[in-house]
Design a protein around this motif. Structure first.
Motif, PDB file in Angstrom:
ATOM      1  N   VAL A   6      82.431  51.383  31.441  1.00  0.00           N
ATOM      2  CA  VAL A   6      81.220  51.819  30.537  1.00  0.00           C
ATOM      3  C   VAL A   6      81.255  51.720  29.211  1.00  0.00           C
ATOM      4  N   ASN A   7      82.127  51.770  28.792  1.00  0.00           N
ATOM      5  CA  ASN A   7      82.836  52.194  27.565  1.00  0.00           C
ATOM      6  C   ASN A   7      83.031  50.294  26.849  1.00  0.00           C
ATOM      7  N   GLY A   8      83.189  49.748  27.102  1.00  0.00           N
ATOM      8  CA  GLY A   8      83.250  47.987  26.961  1.00  0.00           C
ATOM      9  C   GLY A   8      84.918  47.527  26.449  1.00  0.00           C
ATOM     10  N   PHE A   9      84.917  46.886  25.613  1.00  0.00           N
ATOM     11  CA  PHE A   9      87.199  46.712  25.440  1.00  0.00           C
ATOM     12  C   PHE A   9      87.289  47.665  24.652  1.00  0.00           C
ATOM     13  N   GLU A  16      82.104  46.296  38.331  1.00  0.00           N
ATOM     14  CA  GLU A  16      82.896  45.337  38.247  1.00  0.00           C
ATOM     15  C   GLU A  16      81.575  44.247  37.234  1.00  0.00           C
ATOM     16  N   SER A  17      79.961  44.084  37.669  1.00  0.00           N
ATOM     17  CA  SER A  17      79.039  43.909  37.015  1.00  0.00           C
ATOM     18  C   SER A  17      78.947  44.463  35.725  1.00  0.00           C
ATOM     19  N   ARG A  18      78.908  45.187  35.774  1.00  0.00           N
ATOM     20  CA  ARG A  18      79.241  46.190  34.490  1.00  0.00           C
ATOM     21  C   ARG A  18      79.998  45.994  33.026  1.00  0.00           C
ATOM     22  N   LEU A  19      81.208  45.317  33.742  1.00  0.00           N
ATOM     23  CA  LEU A  19      82.599  44.584  33.242  1.00  0.00           C
ATOM     24  C   LEU A  19      82.175  43.263  32.642  1.00  0.00           C
ATOM     25  N   PHE A  20      81.213  42.858  33.814  1.00  0.00           N
ATOM     26  CA  PHE A  20      81.349  41.195  33.063  1.00  0.00           C
ATOM     27  C   PHE A  20      79.986  41.525  31.851  1.00  0.00           C
ATOM     28  N   ALA A  21      78.898  42.719  32.088  1.00  0.00           N
ATOM     29  CA  ALA A  21      77.993  42.276  31.275  1.00  0.00           C
ATOM     30  C   ALA A  21      78.621  43.022  30.017  1.00  0.00           C
ATOM     31  N   LEU A  67      73.648  50.751  29.804  1.00  0.00           N
ATOM     32  CA  LEU A  67      75.755  50.303  31.020  1.00  0.00           C
ATOM     33  C   LEU A  67      76.148  51.151  30.039  1.00  0.00           C
ATOM     34  N   GLN A  68      76.189  52.155  28.942  1.00  0.00           N
ATOM     35  CA  GLN A  68      76.604  53.036  28.784  1.00  0.00           C
ATOM     36  C   GLN A  68      77.034  54.730  29.446  1.00  0.00           C
ATOM     37  N   GLY A  69      75.752  54.377  30.805  1.00  0.00           N
ATOM     38  CA  GLY A  69      75.245  55.268  31.069  1.00  0.00           C
ATOM     39  C   GLY A  69      73.887  56.319  30.306  1.00  0.00           C
ATOM     40  N   ALA A  70      73.107  55.545  29.088  1.00  0.00           N
ATOM     41  CA  ALA A  70      72.530  56.108  28.450  1.00  0.00           C
ATOM     42  C   ALA A  70      72.687  57.572  28.041  1.00  0.00           C
TER      43      ALA A  70
END
Lengths: 214, 214
Positions: free
Chosen positions: A33-36, A111-116, B120-123
């Motif tokens: 959700v938040n990225g690294f 998993e898809s969102r992590l990669f994205a 991606l972050q849930g808008a």
DNA sequence: GTAATGTTTTACCAACCGGTCAAATTATCG
DNA sequence: CGATAATTTGACCGGTTGGTAAAACATTAC
């Protein structure tokens, strides 16, 4: 004495195995959700139901957790493409590739969102894997597609952009899930939309790639 | 006395206009890569060539900057869809929609990534806009497409998933740019890949949607 | 020129961040 | 049981973060 982390060639405890898995699950929630940069160790520890120092006993750094998640995703994410069979029926192969990718978007959206997230942020941690193993695999499969086109089994088209379009259309339902839900409305929110998507994409790609004799 | 920000109905100074624009440009760079949480005011101030307090003189909070960027993107991003003309030639309308979306991915990749990051972050900050104006516009255009299909001008298909597939395939070239480059290799990095993509997508959607009399 | 307004800087704060340490606690095994 | 190793905790640290306060500086209007 407490050896921080699977340091020596020692076997892993049952507790280790269990806790590490719990941490990775929580981290997947948070990173996807938040990225690294946007994720914090506290958030992950919270989601995993343990204290921060406790979490750091299993993974020495935030990056180590992320690394392991990314490695897993990179591997499983390419499974469907690896299964692409040069000797199979072209239409069936492409059709089942689309279906599998769509199922992954449905079953493993985090998993898809992590990669994205990682790609969006410039892929600083996986550049090498993209330019190496990923490129190699795509090159190989692109050659298969090109051969099918030359043999007149499917329409002539750029195989790379074909693969990109399958990736993007299927992953869209995981990565842009919120937007898809918002547009389709609540009533449509069930898993029915995945069947509709599958039907649509199948029609699009099958008709779009069929050899036309006009 | 210093009135922090365009507080009263006062007109904006030339300096205000100029600085605000510089800040928004810098913020677009930073937000589009790191997302909201991952971006820092210091980074933005640095990129804009000014001190943090100076930046905060023009925008009271980090969220205010992000808000304004998102609002702009939301508006311009839907331009091509708004231009979709019910009275036009269906094939030409869809073709030009694809081309315009692809041009936007090429010319405004940062805006595309900013939007992608937000979704991606849930808008959390634009849920209402998605469920309101966006949904309304898509509903309207979906009806147009459905009418075309009923009239036999294009193949019958789910109009929502058609729109999703156009969004995803075109935005892919902005959002997943790093991956596309990695797979295509350096030699392909030029703008040529956008022409190839345009050709491919045109073929895919035109043939995939053409009425077939089998 | 000078007064009012608009802009920039310096110094600062409290909260949060990734990560360490040593001590306390618990599990494992003979 | 006792000893040894594995796990958990709380207290802490230096650096970063979003944001503030006030004074210094620049610009504009008269």
């Amino acid at each position: 004495m407490a050896i921080p982390r699977a340091a020596k060639t020692q076997r892993r405890t049952r507790i280790q195995e269990e806790k590490e898995e719990r941490i990775l699950g929580a981290a997947l929630d948070v990173f996807s959700v938040n990225g690294f940069r946007g994720a914090t160790i506290d958030q992950i520890a919270d989601a995993a139901g343990m204290s921060k120092p406790n979490l750091l006993y299993y993974f020495r750094t935030k990056e180590a957790i992320h690394r392991q998640l990314i490695d897993r995703v990179l591997f499983t994410w390419l499974e469907p493409l690896r299964a692409f069979n040069a000797d199979g029926n072209p239409e069936a192969e492409i059709r089942s590739y689309i279906r599998r990718k769509l199922e992954m978007a449905r079953d493993y959206p985090r998993e898809s969102r992590l990669f994205a997230n990682e790609i969006l942020q410039g892929a600083p941690r996986i550049e090498d894997e993209l330019k190496g193993p990923l490129k190699d695999l795509v090159d190989e499969k692109a050659e298969v597609i090109r051969a099918w086109a030359r043999a007149g089994k499917i329409a002539r088209c750029d195989p790379y952009h074909l693969i990109f379009s399958i990736w993007s259309t299927t992953q869209h339902y995981a990565d842009f899930d919120v937007q898809v839900r918002a547009v389709l409305g609540q009533d449509y929110a069930g898993d029915g939309r995945f069947e509709d998507a599958a039907r649509f994409l199948e029609q699009l790609f099958m008709d779009g790639l069929r050899v036309r004799n006009t």
